[in-house]
Design a protein around this motif. Structure first.
Motif, mmCIF file in Angstrom:
data_model
loop_
_atom_site.group_PDB
_atom_site.id
_atom_site.type_symbol
_atom_site.label_atom_id
_atom_site.label_comp_id
_atom_site.label_asym_id
_atom_site.label_seq_id
_atom_site.Cartn_x
_atom_site.Cartn_y
_atom_site.Cartn_z
ATOM 1 N N ILE A 70 0.831 -1.200 0.000
ATOM 2 C CA ILE A 70 0.000 0.000 0.000
ATOM 3 C C ILE A 70 0.870 1.258 0.000
ATOM 4 C CG2 ILE A 70 -1.666 1.332 1.365
ATOM 5 C CD1 ILE A 70 -2.873 -1.357 2.223
ATOM 6 N N CYS A 71 1.950 1.231 0.761
ATOM 7 C CA CYS A 71 2.870 2.381 0.798
ATOM 8 C C CYS A 71 3.492 2.621 -0.575
ATOM 9 C CB CYS A 71 3.976 2.141 1.822
ATOM 10 S SG CYS A 71 3.430 2.103 3.536
ATOM 11 N N LEU A 72 3.955 1.553 -1.210
ATOM 12 C CA LEU A 72 4.552 1.681 -2.541
ATOM 13 C C LEU A 72 3.541 2.218 -3.550
ATOM 14 C CD1 LEU A 72 6.621 -1.639 -2.678
ATOM 15 C CD2 LEU A 72 7.567 0.678 -2.622
ATOM 16 N N ASP A 73 2.313 1.725 -3.455
ATOM 17 C CA ASP A 73 1.282 2.176 -4.383
ATOM 18 C C ASP A 73 0.967 3.656 -4.185
ATOM 19 O OD1 ASP A 73 -0.914 1.494 -6.393
ATOM 20 O OD2 ASP A 73 -2.097 2.306 -4.734
ATOM 21 N N ALA A 74 1.022 4.129 -2.941
ATOM 22 C CA ALA A 74 0.752 5.542 -2.667
ATOM 23 C C ALA A 74 1.789 6.449 -3.326
ATOM 24 C CB ALA A 74 0.719 5.788 -1.162
ATOM 25 N N LEU A 75 2.971 5.894 -3.586
ATOM 26 C CA LEU A 75 4.052 6.664 -4.218
ATOM 27 C C LEU A 75 4.148 6.408 -5.715
ATOM 28 C CD1 LEU A 75 6.739 6.016 -1.464
ATOM 29 C CD2 LEU A 75 5.723 8.240 -1.989
ATOM 30 N N ASN A 76 3.253 5.576 -6.239
ATOM 31 C CA ASN A 76 3.322 5.192 -7.647
ATOM 32 C C ASN A 76 2.987 6.354 -8.580
ATOM 33 O OD1 ASN A 76 3.387 3.446 -9.978
ATOM 34 N ND2 ASN A 76 1.146 3.427 -9.904
ATOM 35 N N GLU A 77 3.850 6.557 -9.569
ATOM 36 C CA GLU A 77 3.597 7.515 -10.647
ATOM 37 C C GLU A 77 3.534 6.717 -11.946
ATOM 38 O OE1 GLU A 77 2.924 10.605 -10.408
ATOM 39 O OE2 GLU A 77 3.446 10.995 -8.308
ATOM 40 N N PRO A 78 2.377 6.626 -12.581
ATOM 41 C CA PRO A 78 2.214 5.754 -13.755
ATOM 42 C C PRO A 78 3.239 5.981 -14.860
ATOM 43 C CG PRO A 78 0.095 6.568 -13.001
ATOM 44 C CD PRO A 78 1.123 7.294 -12.201
ATOM 45 N N GLU A 79 3.732 7.214 -15.017
ATOM 46 C CA GLU A 79 4.684 7.506 -16.085
ATOM 47 C C GLU A 79 6.133 7.279 -15.670
ATOM 48 O OE1 GLU A 79 3.393 8.017 -18.977
ATOM 49 O OE2 GLU A 79 1.414 7.967 -18.024
ATOM 50 N N ASP A 80 6.368 6.915 -14.427
ATOM 51 C CA ASP A 80 7.737 6.728 -13.940
ATOM 52 C C ASP A 80 7.955 5.266 -13.558
ATOM 53 O OD1 ASP A 80 10.224 6.770 -12.802
ATOM 54 O OD2 ASP A 80 9.728 8.194 -11.214
ATOM 55 N N PRO A 81 8.643 4.486 -14.389
ATOM 56 C CA PRO A 81 8.856 3.061 -14.100
ATOM 57 C C PRO A 81 9.565 2.797 -12.782
ATOM 58 C CG PRO A 81 9.421 3.565 -16.375
ATOM 59 C CD PRO A 81 9.197 4.879 -15.684
ATOM 60 N N GLU A 82 10.344 3.783 -12.312
ATOM 61 C CA GLU A 82 11.065 3.599 -11.050
ATOM 62 C C GLU A 82 10.122 3.495 -9.855
ATOM 63 O OE1 GLU A 82 14.398 3.134 -10.696
ATOM 64 O OE2 GLU A 82 14.410 3.054 -12.879
ATOM 65 N N THR A 83 8.885 3.943 -10.027
ATOM 66 C CA THR A 83 7.927 3.932 -8.905
ATOM 67 C C THR A 83 6.900 2.818 -9.019
ATOM 68 O OG1 THR A 83 6.303 5.409 -9.954
ATOM 69 C CG2 THR A 83 8.139 6.442 -8.779
ATOM 70 N N TRP A 84 6.956 2.032 -10.062
ATOM 71 C CA TRP A 84 5.969 0.973 -10.231
ATOM 72 C C TRP A 84 6.090 -0.063 -9.120
ATOM 73 C CZ3 TRP A 84 6.995 -0.008 -16.140
ATOM 74 C CH2 TRP A 84 6.487 1.087 -16.868
ATOM 75 N N VAL A 85 4.952 -0.564 -8.667
ATOM 76 C CA VAL A 85 4.937 -1.552 -7.576
ATOM 77 C C VAL A 85 5.092 -2.941 -8.189
ATOM 78 C CG1 VAL A 85 3.734 -2.333 -5.512
ATOM 79 C CG2 VAL A 85 3.329 -0.015 -6.382
ATOM 80 N N THR A 86 6.322 -3.342 -8.343
ATOM 81 C CA THR A 86 6.628 -4.669 -8.865
ATOM 82 C C THR A 86 7.047 -5.585 -7.726
ATOM 83 O OG1 THR A 86 8.950 -4.120 -9.236
ATOM 84 C CG2 THR A 86 7.399 -3.657 -11.037
ATOM 85 N N LEU A 87 7.078 -6.861 -8.006
ATOM 86 C CA LEU A 87 7.518 -7.822 -6.997
ATOM 87 C C LEU A 87 8.953 -7.537 -6.577
ATOM 88 C CD1 LEU A 87 6.628 -10.298 -5.397
ATOM 89 C CD2 LEU A 87 7.419 -11.734 -7.289
ATOM 90 N N SER A 88 9.768 -7.123 -7.522
ATOM 91 C CA SER A 88 11.164 -6.800 -7.224
ATOM 92 C C SER A 88 11.266 -5.611 -6.276
ATOM 93 C CB SER A 88 11.912 -6.492 -8.519
ATOM 94 O OG SER A 88 13.243 -6.101 -8.260
ATOM 95 N N ARG A 89 10.483 -4.573 -6.524
ATOM 96 C CA ARG A 89 10.510 -3.402 -5.636
ATOM 97 C C ARG A 89 9.989 -3.760 -4.250
ATOM 98 N NH1 ARG A 89 8.108 1.878 -6.277
ATOM 99 N NH2 ARG A 89 9.789 2.477 -4.870
ATOM 100 N N LEU A 90 8.991 -4.604 -4.196
ATOM 101 C CA LEU A 90 8.472 -5.038 -2.902
ATOM 102 C C LEU A 90 9.553 -5.760 -2.107
ATOM 103 C CD1 LEU A 90 6.176 -5.514 -0.878
ATOM 104 C CD2 LEU A 90 5.535 -7.536 -2.201
#
Length: 300
Positions: A70-90
């Motif tokens: 949920i925290c990662l999703d709150a910071l998600n910017e659809p146009e910025d791949p660095e912020t996507w909530v992927t399994l790797s980022r989790l």
């Protein structure tokens, strides 16, 4: 978070002037015992009508994974791949909390998807990437959690708008709080490290739920002992077997946290070391919530 809450730990420069209540200030409040009982009751009743949530979100690793998504999703910017909530980022984010088992994290994500808490969306920019997306069910569940941890603070400091917003299940406040929460994971981890007795219960399946049941059942009793039938009652409240509760209490007794009747089953006595540990963990946790809230409120 005793060091941070009492101001003796280094904070990032942009946090140095944040005003929040220390753990010692909260614990010395004249109504602290009422706030203490409020959190105990809140955690004991949280998700009590949903066994899936009860079993899944009162275990430390699952609960932290749920919250970090949920925290990662709150910071998600659809146009910025660095912020996507992927399994790797989790996985990267969970390392901050000492959670490193990649297979277990994958299993938790799979379980959350099966239970309707998140979906996997194909990125419109890179079709090889699967983005984890919380459902409204997941966000509603998180707002319930936030309300439980803000309720004691609202009791102590009833005029604070942030605490009112959390109790009102305000999505805007939730989003602001969760955007800040990710950067304070290290502080949250320190609360667990600085409270090893409560950490013992957190590390066991629904252990914190059983502890809350114990604290509730000895409340107001001069001998701090449960009535007969505690194992059965706690098992029902925690959604586990009576044997599970019995084994947890036996290990707690071996560590000197509780005393058990002889023969077993007549009572469980909550010893002073556990009473104090619970009070300290609660005051540390509430200070931590107040800290994050102080950072989040200007962004709401």
């Amino acid at each position: 978070m005793p060091e941070v809450a009492d101001g003796s730990a280094d904070l990032p420069p942009h946090w140095e002037n944040v005003k929040f209540r220390s753990s010692s200030e909260i614990r010395s409040h004249p109504s602290f015992q009422e706030a203490h009982d409020c959190l105990v009751d809140g955690l004991l009743s949280l998700y009590s009508n949903n066994r899936v949530l009860l079993r899944g979100l009162t275990e430390f690793v699952r609960a932290v994974s749920f919250m970090v998504i949920i925290c990662l999703d709150a910071l998600n910017e659809p146009e910025d791949p660095e912020t996507w909530v992927t399994l790797s980022r989790l996985r990267d984010a969970l390392r901050t909390m000492g959670i490193t088992d990649a297979r277990r994290i994958s299993n938790i994500v799979n379980g959350l998807e099966l239970d309707g808490f998140l979906t996997r969306e194909i990125s419109t920019v890179d079709r090889r990437t699967r983005i984890l997306k919380p459902t409204e069910k997941m966000l509603e569940t998180d707002r319930d959690w936030l309300a439980v941890f803000h309720a004691p603070l609202a009791l102590l400091y009833p005029d604070e708008p942030a605490f009112k917003a959390a109790l009102a299940l305000d999505p805007a406040y939730q989003a602001a709080y969760r955007r800040i929460s990710l950067s304070t994971l290290g502080l949250a981890n320190r609360i667990s490290q600085d409270n090893p007795i409560i950490g013992f219960f957190l590390s066991h399946n629904v252990g914190i739920r059983v502890l809350m049941a114990l604290a509730s059942m000895v409340r107001g009793k001069p001998d701090v002992r449960t009535l007969p039938g505690f194992y059965t009652a706690a098992a029902e409240r925690a959604g586990v077997s009576r044997t599970h509760v019995s084994n947890l209490m036996q290990e707690s007794a071996n560590r000197g946290y509780v005393a058990l009747s002889i023969p077993a089953g007549h009572y469980v006595e909550m010893l002073p070391i556990l009473q104090d540990a619970l009070a300290q963990w609660i005051s540390d946790s509430l200070s931590g919530v107040d800290f994050v809230s102080s950072l989040a409120m200007p962004r709401t």
